[in-house]
Design a protein around this motif. Sequence first.
Motif, PDB file in Angstrom:
ATOM      1  N   LEU A 123       7.754 -33.801 -49.868  1.00 37.72           N
ATOM      2  CA  LEU A 123       7.275 -35.179 -49.752  1.00 37.72           C
ATOM      3  C   LEU A 123       8.411 -36.184 -49.956  1.00 37.72           C
ATOM      4  CD1 LEU A 123       3.870 -34.903 -51.649  1.00 37.72           C
ATOM      5  CD2 LEU A 123       4.174 -35.411 -49.224  1.00 37.72           C
ATOM      6  N   ALA A 124       9.371 -35.809 -50.808  1.00 41.88           N
ATOM      7  CA  ALA A 124      10.509 -36.699 -51.050  1.00 41.88           C
ATOM      8  C   ALA A 124      11.427 -36.778 -49.834  1.00 41.88           C
ATOM      9  CB  ALA A 124      11.293 -36.226 -52.269  1.00 41.88           C
ATOM     10  N   GLY A 125      11.378 -35.741 -48.989  1.00 40.47           N
ATOM     11  CA  GLY A 125      12.190 -35.802 -47.778  1.00 40.47           C
ATOM     12  C   GLY A 125      12.969 -34.558 -47.428  1.00 40.47           C
ATOM     13  N   ALA A 126      12.865 -33.492 -48.237  1.00 45.15           N
ATOM     14  CA  ALA A 126      13.602 -32.277 -47.926  1.00 45.15           C
ATOM     15  C   ALA A 126      13.177 -31.718 -46.571  1.00 45.15           C
ATOM     16  CB  ALA A 126      13.379 -31.225 -49.007  1.00 45.15           C
ATOM     17  N   ASP A 127      14.152 -31.276 -45.792  1.00 43.55           N
ATOM     18  CA  ASP A 127      13.863 -30.703 -44.474  1.00 43.55           C
ATOM     19  C   ASP A 127      13.422 -29.255 -44.577  1.00 43.55           C
ATOM     20  OD1 ASP A 127      14.799 -32.955 -42.702  1.00 43.55           O
ATOM     21  OD2 ASP A 127      16.632 -32.594 -43.847  1.00 43.55           O
ATOM     22  N   THR A 128      13.987 -28.522 -45.533  1.00 43.44           N
ATOM     23  CA  THR A 128      13.692 -27.102 -45.690  1.00 43.44           C
ATOM     24  C   THR A 128      13.580 -26.763 -47.169  1.00 43.44           C
ATOM     25  OG1 THR A 128      16.052 -26.508 -45.707  1.00 43.44           O
ATOM     26  CG2 THR A 128      14.925 -26.481 -43.567  1.00 43.44           C
ATOM     27  N   VAL A 129      13.103 -25.550 -47.418  1.00 45.77           N
ATOM     28  CA  VAL A 129      12.950 -25.037 -48.781  1.00 45.77           C
ATOM     29  C   VAL A 129      13.747 -23.746 -48.916  1.00 45.77           C
ATOM     30  CG1 VAL A 129      11.321 -24.100 -50.474  1.00 45.77           C
ATOM     31  CG2 VAL A 129      10.645 -26.034 -49.029  1.00 45.77           C
ATOM     32  N   LEU A 130      14.473 -23.619 -50.022  1.00 46.59           N
ATOM     33  CA  LEU A 130      15.136 -22.363 -50.357  1.00 46.59           C
ATOM     34  C   LEU A 130      14.594 -21.888 -51.689  1.00 46.59           C
ATOM     35  CD1 LEU A 130      17.315 -20.182 -49.865  1.00 46.59           C
ATOM     36  CD2 LEU A 130      18.910 -21.648 -51.142  1.00 46.59           C
ATOM     37  N   LEU A 131      13.997 -20.701 -51.699  1.00 42.74           N
ATOM     38  CA  LEU A 131      13.472 -20.115 -52.925  1.00 42.74           C
ATOM     39  C   LEU A 131      14.394 -19.002 -53.410  1.00 42.74           C
ATOM     40  CD1 LEU A 131       9.686 -19.694 -52.044  1.00 42.74           C
ATOM     41  CD2 LEU A 131      10.695 -21.454 -53.484  1.00 42.74           C
TER      42      LEU A 131
END
Length: 341
Positions: A179-187
């Motif tokens: 929601l803040a604006g990250a394009d992708t997620v890395l776990l």
Amino acid sequence: MISSELRFPQAAILELTYRCNHRCLFCSCPWDAPNSNYLKNSELDFGQWCKAIDILQSLGVKTLSISGGEALMKDCLVDILTYIRKKDCFNKDSSIVLISNGLAMNETFLEAFKKYNVHLSLSLPGLETFATHTGVDNAEGVLHWLAEAKRMGIPTTVNVTVTDINYHELYETIAEGLLAGADTVLLNRFLPGGRGLAHVNELSLSREQLNGLLDTAEEILQLSGRNGSVGTEFPRCIIREPEKYKHLRVASVCAAAKEFFVIDPSGRVRTCNHSPHVVGHIFDPQVITDADYWNIFAQRRYLPASCVSCHEVDYCDCGCREAAAIVHGDVCAKDVCFDNN
């Protein structure tokens, strides 16, 4: 002279500094391990990093990533970015991934990242548990800089290390990052190493939780129309339904010494950022002086005996080989996830 038998990956990670303004419980930097014998030698200065980058060019490296410690604490960071972009050998269309905790971020850094096509990966290990993990209460700061980066058109990733402490708020953590604006997620699942060795019991995930984190991430990514990946290898045999993950890429093969390698703050070479094992120095004429250890990874000579006959052996390394070596003293041991119920 570099042996013709050695093959260097086309990607390298530059760990610019040992310094960090967080004290993360899960930190895997080998120099912060309890009773570590990993020496913090003198950090390379700007001129030495330029020389190291020139050598990487000669080895056929095409892409560079930057980390630490905390990369923003290296006084010549922007100069290094400038030098990289002046080199014709590195793909100018490919982003330089920079991993940061965001605490020292400012507008000047963001302007440089925009100029030099930097992909910013910011760590967000929880919301209400952020301070517990890092020693610093800055979850709102990370979210702010993700939003500012989006406003400036800088590509970003929200980087979430998942532990038993923050597992309960994983959905909210990923959602707030997006929601803040990250394009992708890395776990990244918690893996013992570095300072994390002192916190294994409180941070380790069960196999049920490992599947739960994959399910949670997939659900959010599907709802948001985004994609993500898991940066630490999962043994395929513990994943209940691998075919269900359409938006989340789950790695099961170790990329160390095959797709990337690491240069530490003083120029020493390691197979991966998790590894405490030094295999050479970037200024050594051979670069890799411990070719035997390097080739264990480069040639996948690390599979547990019980996995060799598995029908998925070509696609799975039974989890993180370095974590297995750190915990069990054997790179061919089973992944640490099998230690937990």
